[in-house]
Write an enzyme that holds these catalytic residues in place. Structure first.
Site, PDB file in Angstrom:
ATOM      1  N   GLU A 128      77.380  12.514  14.324  1.00 54.26           N
ATOM      2  CA  GLU A 128      77.556  11.848  13.038  1.00 54.26           C
ATOM      3  C   GLU A 128      79.054  11.968  12.761  1.00 54.26           C
ATOM      4  O   GLU A 128      79.534  13.031  12.387  1.00 54.26           O
ATOM      5  CB  GLU A 128      76.751  12.529  11.939  1.00 54.26           C
TER       6      GLU A 128
ATOM      7  N   ASP B  32      75.141  16.924  12.917  1.00 50.41           N
ATOM      8  CA  ASP B  32      75.394  16.588  11.522  1.00 50.41           C
ATOM      9  C   ASP B  32      76.862  16.855  11.182  1.00 50.41           C
ATOM     10  O   ASP B  32      77.421  17.891  11.547  1.00 50.41           O
ATOM     11  CB  ASP B  32      74.477  17.435  10.640  1.00 50.41           C
TER      12      ASP B  32
END
Length: 716
Positions: free
Chosen positions: A378, A342
């Protein structure tokens, strides 16, 4: 109680069959107490007197799995210097393998008194906070082996443990929303029939429900609020939180591996649940605030490139050790197969800039364990220069946000999209080829947990996040969505049919693009969140997957239930299996744009045509109104060899795209095949011709319905 010196490594609580070694790092502490917690609310404090390299440690014979514990740190409380030690706060072990309980929000879990952020709060937090748990590391893995599915054969399915299983009709109530629910035969059967090879789980590291959300009657449903980087989230366990969650997670991984499905974890190493300077003191802040967090020039405050209040200090060797130890633990002890990071750009930040050669990536590159699993970035954060799609090191794959945006733009009719769409369809060579990567570096997706579901992407122009309690200000405002003529629910049959066609367009495009496709859970039967594009706080039926019921019918006529849901599921399965059966859709090298040597085929490996069957010119690509084309994929011109060096040959395909609002005539190119068969037509009910589609000769014309896609196959 006997107290032996113990060892400074491994960090955390390590049970060896006779007792437990405890080790915790802190440079800020003057002294640290290990507190053994008892069920009657009392605790036994043991001072950790042995210190090596700022690690305090002790071995306690007879301390068994299931024992709850925490730390109390005695040291300076000086927020103006960035120091926030406070022995009144029971702290979680950063290396805890399991965590029990939850946070009971109130002033006691904060290091200051409300309204006076620089004050010191000496209220005891122990009755109101979570505790660490000693776990038994032994587990019978049997013959478990990682599937090790090659990227070119990988189909990723992003899912939420609770959201996927909470409403599944075949699961008993006690297994809904749990790791055991993931391992249930009904869930595994769905994934295998769909053709999924990797289950990418939204955060399962122990996380915290924010104080603000709890007060509003909401929850941190997504889980991007980690407090324990080694501990499976206890609320997803069906039968206990004293270590049972570890066993249950392992059992789920073992069951998924038996079905040939890899497990990838969505991990949040960029920040913690302690938030900014007004956040609670739960672990890292009280142990050694300046060593764990990036502090601002005024060390009372935190630098934040994540939008969550804090960022971990990636140039601290102890933070880097924590992350690498955590990653290795989940691979070696929990048997997971990869990670999706993330806001990975934050991990690359040494100071302010994003540095692709930062210490974190150096450590991953040389690590013999972590470097061998799937690593997905990401590739953005909210800091300056944080959008880094295409800029990660060669070992990494990336969520390709440009793929998502361009595919959405094409099918909603945005002008000047065709040229970039062609690049995204063929693996985004403009992003990945220059640094030695291949099409498989691109994780392609049209939807994910963050944003509209597939159904809502074609049913809403704007977000509808009122239930989140932020006056619809939260969430992305530019969704590149199109409601097909009506906002939200409608009973207009033409609009409903167009929406179904658009969903098939997105699904077929995704599964037939070069790169690695990722589906979002429930999109295969068109689940809806009612237009909420930021359902991070909706732990309820807004976010939970509603499984199709053949006898049900959605009120708005959408395919969220009943036969339409089954039809969408059948189409998605067909596209996954079409991809799996044909290597021309999952090439490991970029197209050459010319004939390939040694293939004895004079035709180029790829060719681009106008609807009139003429090869695309520069003028055609640049035309603002261009929204239709044909792509030839030559199955005889696959340049990469098979696993034993053999030549790979496949059927050839024509992909016809008509993203315009009008029906268009397409001429099948004359010199690229005598006869073709229709295998996909998104304008047909179901999208896949039953019993085999009609045949079309080269040079023949065929009409494509507005906003539809046709796939023709020429047998090898």
């Amino acid at each position: 109680m006997q107290i032996w010196p113990g060892h400074r490594y491994p960090l955390g609580a390590t049970y060896d069959g006779a007792g437990t070694n405890f080790a915790v790092y802190s440079e800020a502490a003057d002294r640290i107490e290990l507190c053994l917690l008892h069920d009657d609310g009392s605790e036994t404090a043991v001072e950790l007197r042995e210190t090596d390299a700022f690690v305090r440690h002790a071995y306690l014979p007879g301390v068994m799995p299931g024992q709850r514990y925490g730390f109390r740190v005695h040291g300076p409380y000086a927020p103006e210097k960035g120091l926030r030690c406070n022995s009144a706060k029971l702290l979680l072990d950063p290396y805890a393998r399991a965590i029990s309980g939850s946070v009971e929000w109130g002033e006691a879990v904060y290091g200051y008194h409300f309204g006076r952020p620089d004050s010191r709060n000496d209220m005891d937090s122990a009755p109101h906070t979570m505790s660490s748990v000693v776990v038994n590391p032994y587990f019978d893995w049997g013959n478990d082996r990682p599937p090790r599915t090659d990227y070119h054969r990988t189909v990723i399915y992003e899912a939420h443990v609770k959201g996927l299983t909470m409403l599944h009709p075949a699961l008993p109530d006690e297994l809904r929303g749990t790791y055991a629910g993931l391992a249930h035969p009904a869930v595994i059967e769905h994934l295998t029939e769909l053709g999924v090879t990797a289950l990418e789980l939204m955060p399962v590291h122990q996380f915290v429900n924010d104080h603000r959300l709890a007060d509003a009657g909401l929850a941190n449903y997504w889980g991007y609020n980690t407090i324990g980087f080694f501990a499976p989230h206890n609320a997803y366990a069906s039968w206990g939180d004293r270590g049972e969650q570890v066993l249950e997670f392992k059992q789920a991984v073992k069951a998924l591996h038996e079905a040939g499905i890899e497990v990838i974890l969505d991990v949040v190493y960029n920040h913690t649940a302690e938030g900014n300077h007004l956040g609670p003191t739960l672990s890292f802040r009280g142990l050694d605030n300046p060593q764990y967090y990036r502090l601002a020039e005024d060390p009372r405050y935190y630098m934040d490139t994540t939008g969550t209040g804090n960022s971990l200090l990636m140039r601290s060797p102890h933070v880097l050790q924590l992350i690498m130890d955590s990653l290795r633990y989940w691979v070696t002890e929990m048997h997971v197969d990869g990670f999706r990071f993330d806001l990975a750009a934050t991990l690359a930040r040494q100071f302010h800039e994003v540095d692709r050669l930062s210490s974190f990536f150096d450590l991953v590159q040389q690590d013999p364990v972590v470097s061998q699993v799937k690593l997905i970035a990401e590739p953005w954060d909210v800091g300056e220069g944080g959008y880094q799609v295409g800029n990660f090191p060669p070992l990494w794959t990336e969520w390709n946000g440009k793929y998502r945006d361009t595919v959405r733009d094409l099918w909603r009719g945005e002008p000047r999209t065709l040229a970039e769409f062609a690049s995204r369809l063929t693996g985004s060579s403009d992003l990945y080829q220059d640094d030695g990567r291949r099409p498989l570096a691109s994780i392609n997706f049209a939807t994910c947990h963050d944003g509209f579901t597939l159904h809502d992407l074609v049913a809403y122009n704007g977000k509808h996040n009122e239930a989140n309690g932020e006056d619809n200000r939260d969430g992305e405002s530019h969704n590149r969505s199109w409601n097909c003529g009506a906002e939200g629910p409608t009973d207009d049959p033409e609009i409903l049919e167009l929406r179904r066609r658009q969903m098939r367009n997105f699904t077929a495009t995704l599964l037939l693009s070069q790169g690695v496709p990722m589906l979002s859970h429930g999109d295969e039967f068109a689940r809806t969140q009612g237009g909420n594009n930021n359902a991070y706080c909706q732990d309820n039926e807004v976010s939970w997957v509603h499984w199709p019921d053949p006898d049900a019918k959605a009120e708005d006529g959408s395919p969220a239930g009943g036969p339409e849901g089954e039809s969408m599921l059948a189409f998605t399965r067909a596209m996954v299996w079409l991809r799996r059966d044909h290597p021309v859709f999952r090439r490991r090298r970029f197209f050459h744009g010319r004939p390939v040597e040694g293939t004895h085929d004079e035709l180029s490996d790829i060719a681009w045509f106008t609807p009139e069957g003429e090869e695309m010119t520069q003028q055609d690509w640049q035309a603002a109104s261009a929204s239709a084309m044909t792509v030839f994929l030559n199955g005889h011109a696959i340049s990469e060899p098979g696993p034993r060096g053999e030549r790979i040959s496949d059927d050839s395909f024509l992909l016809m795209f008509n993203a315009s609002p009008d029906d268009l005539e397409f001429l099948v190119p004359v010199n690229h095949g005598r006869q073709w068969r229709v295998v996909v037509d998104t304008a047909r009910p179901g999208g896949v011709p039953a019993g085999g589609g009609p045949t079309i000769d080269g040079g023949e014309r065929t009409t494509l319905t507005s906003r539809s896609m046709v796939v023709l196959m020429r047998p090898a």
